[in-house]
Design an enzyme around this catalytic site. Structure first.
Site, short mmCIF file in Angstrom:
data_model
loop_
_atom_site.label_atom_id
_atom_site.label_comp_id
_atom_site.label_asym_id
_atom_site.label_seq_id
_atom_site.Cartn_x
_atom_site.Cartn_y
_atom_site.Cartn_z
N GLY A 84 38.80 -41.38 -33.43
CA GLY A 84 40.11 -41.65 -32.84
C GLY A 84 39.96 -42.02 -31.38
O GLY A 84 39.00 -41.64 -30.71
N ASP A 88 46.63 -44.23 -23.53
CA ASP A 88 47.90 -43.66 -23.11
C ASP A 88 48.60 -44.52 -22.06
O ASP A 88 47.97 -45.02 -21.11
CB ASP A 88 47.68 -42.27 -22.49
N TYR A 147 49.67 -43.40 -30.15
CA TYR A 147 48.83 -42.33 -30.72
C TYR A 147 49.67 -41.40 -31.61
O TYR A 147 49.27 -41.05 -32.72
CB TYR A 147 48.21 -41.56 -29.56
N1 CAA Z 1 58.33 -36.12 -20.69
C1 CAA Z 1 59.17 -36.91 -20.00
N2 CAA Z 1 58.84 -37.61 -18.92
C2 CAA Z 1 57.58 -37.54 -18.53
C3 CAA Z 1 56.62 -36.74 -19.19
C4 CAA Z 1 57.06 -35.99 -20.29
N3 CAA Z 1 56.21 -35.20 -20.99
N4 CAA Z 1 55.45 -36.88 -18.57
C5 CAA Z 1 55.67 -37.71 -17.53
N5 CAA Z 1 56.95 -38.09 -17.49
C6 CAA Z 1 57.60 -38.93 -16.52
C7 CAA Z 1 57.14 -38.57 -15.11
O1 CAA Z 1 57.88 -37.49 -14.61
C8 CAA Z 1 57.39 -39.84 -14.35
O2 CAA Z 1 58.77 -39.97 -14.07
P1 CAA Z 1 59.22 -40.51 -12.64
O3 CAA Z 1 58.61 -41.88 -12.48
O4 CAA Z 1 60.73 -40.52 -12.74
O5 CAA Z 1 58.70 -39.50 -11.64
C9 CAA Z 1 57.08 -40.92 -15.39
O6 CAA Z 1 57.18 -40.29 -16.68
C10 CAA Z 1 55.69 -41.49 -15.22
O7 CAA Z 1 54.73 -40.41 -15.29
P2 CAA Z 1 53.30 -40.52 -14.62
O8 CAA Z 1 53.41 -40.55 -13.14
O9 CAA Z 1 52.42 -39.49 -15.24
O10 CAA Z 1 52.91 -42.01 -15.11
P3 CAA Z 1 51.55 -42.71 -15.13
O11 CAA Z 1 51.83 -44.12 -15.52
O12 CAA Z 1 50.76 -42.44 -13.90
O13 CAA Z 1 50.76 -41.96 -16.31
C11 CAA Z 1 50.29 -41.21 -18.51
C12 CAA Z 1 51.25 -41.98 -17.62
C13 CAA Z 1 48.91 -41.87 -18.48
C14 CAA Z 1 50.84 -41.28 -19.92
C15 CAA Z 1 50.20 -39.75 -17.99
O14 CAA Z 1 51.49 -39.21 -17.87
C16 CAA Z 1 49.40 -38.86 -18.90
O15 CAA Z 1 48.20 -38.91 -18.96
N6 CAA Z 1 50.08 -38.02 -19.68
C17 CAA Z 1 49.44 -37.16 -20.66
C18 CAA Z 1 49.48 -37.81 -21.99
C19 CAA Z 1 48.79 -36.92 -22.97
O16 CAA Z 1 49.15 -35.76 -23.20
N7 CAA Z 1 47.73 -37.44 -23.60
C20 CAA Z 1 46.97 -36.66 -24.52
C21 CAA Z 1 45.55 -37.17 -24.49
S1 CAA Z 1 44.47 -36.09 -25.36
C22 CAA Z 1 44.77 -36.39 -26.94
O17 CAA Z 1 45.46 -37.27 -27.32
C23 CAA Z 1 44.10 -35.48 -27.92
C24 CAA Z 1 45.10 -34.82 -28.78
O18 CAA Z 1 45.20 -35.17 -29.95
C25 CAA Z 1 45.91 -33.71 -28.24
#
Ligand code: CAA
Length: 241
Positions: A84, A88, A147
């Site tokens: 996988g 993101d 995803y």
């Molecule tokens: N719910 C709602 N809004 C959210 C949020 C959430 N959970 N997370 C972030 N936001 C909002 C932020 O508050 C921000 O809002 P504002 O612009 O109004 O402040 C907006 O979304 C953008 O957030 P970021 O600054 O984080 O945006 P970015 O473009 O820099 O990054 C991202 C985006 C790459 C998706 C980053 O948020 C991230 O990495 N998130 C985690 C995603 C995640 O959990 N991935 C899992 C990977 S591991 C995996 O997949 C294995 C598995 O099976 C578990």
């Protein structure tokens, strides 16, 4: 006879732990990988587990690869669809490329790998298909529309195929890991991981790959023959369903 198991994405992360645990449990294990030759070679040297390189998003490569494995190691009794990837991005920034790459690997890869082993399992009246889905396929995750959709699709695939395989002695189950301490999770921005994700895990830590691998060994065993179509969550209490 020693059973043969294929683990896709089996040379790194959760997959490496699964390959190793199945080997310890007595299977002939073959691990596949798609890109990282150096990590795969290191894994082979450390474990003695044979490695094969192909892309699970390509049906022809899967069919040809599985045929080679079966020629060398005998029929595949256990298939672990673990490979996988993540690409993101918040949805408004997600490109068609990011969507397609994830769906092609994380969802279409299950069709591509399972279809070539299915007829043989039906003929032999035994098979174990174990699909590594994700907590984010169960609950959805902001930043992972691609995803989450693919991993939810893996659960639907599991449930449908379990019904088809039951009378042929084939079980099909999904495991939904939560956040496990692998490279994939450690690639998340540290601030996001520490401030947004870990606080949502009641046990207060990331999971270990071996904690998922032990679930696979159980589902692959004869003792798990009555369990099919199930979704086993291993997520530290982060989500119940
Ligand atoms: N719910 C709602 N809004 C959210 C949020 C959430 N959970 N997370 C972030 N936001 C909002 C932020 O508050 C921000 O809002 P504002 O612009 O109004 O402040 C907006 O979304 C953008 O957030 P970021 O600054 O984080 O945006 P970015 O473009 O820099 O990054 C991202 C985006 C790459 C998706 C980053 O948020 C991230 O990495 N998130 C985690 C995603 C995640 O959990 N991935 C899992 C990977 S591991 C995996 O997949 C294995 C598995 O099976 C578990």
């Amino acid at each position: 006879m020693t059973r043969t198991a294929i683990v896709t994405g089996g040379t790194r992360g959760i997959g490496a732990a699964i390959s190793t645990a199945l080997k310890t449990a007595g299977y002939n294990v073959v691990a596949t990988y798609a890109g990282n030759d150096e990590a795969a070679q290191k894994f082979r040297e450390a474990t003695g587990i044979p490695i094969y390189k192909w892309d699970v998003s390509n049906y022809e490569e899967c069919a040809a690869g599985i045929a080679r494995v079966e020629e060398e190691y005998g029929p595949v009794a256990v298939l672990v669809n673990n490979a996988g990837i993540t690409r993101d991005a918040m949805f408004h920034k997600m490109t068609p490329g990011q969507w397609n790459e994830v769906v092609n690997t994380n969802l279409n890869g299950l069709f591509n790998m399972t279809h070539p082993v299915w007829s043989g399992m039906r003929d032999r009246k035994f098979g174990r298909i174990i699909n590594i889905s994700s907590i984010n396929g169960q609950k959805g995750q902001a930043g992972q529309a691609n995803y989450s959709a693919a991993k939810a699709g893996d659960i639907g695939f599991t449930k449908a195929l379990a019904q088809e395989g039951a009378r042929a002695g084939i079980t099909v189950n999904a495991i939904c890991p939560g956040y496990i301490g692998t490279e994939m999770v450690r690639a998340i921005d540290e601030k996001v991981l520490n401030e947004r994700i870990i606080p949502q895990i009641p046990v207060g830590r990331l999971g270990e790959p071996e904690e998922v691998a032990r679930c696979v060994v159980f589902l692959a065993s004869d003792e798990a023959g009555f369990i099919t179509g199930s979704t086993l969550s291993a997520n530290g209490g982060q989500y119940f369903c």
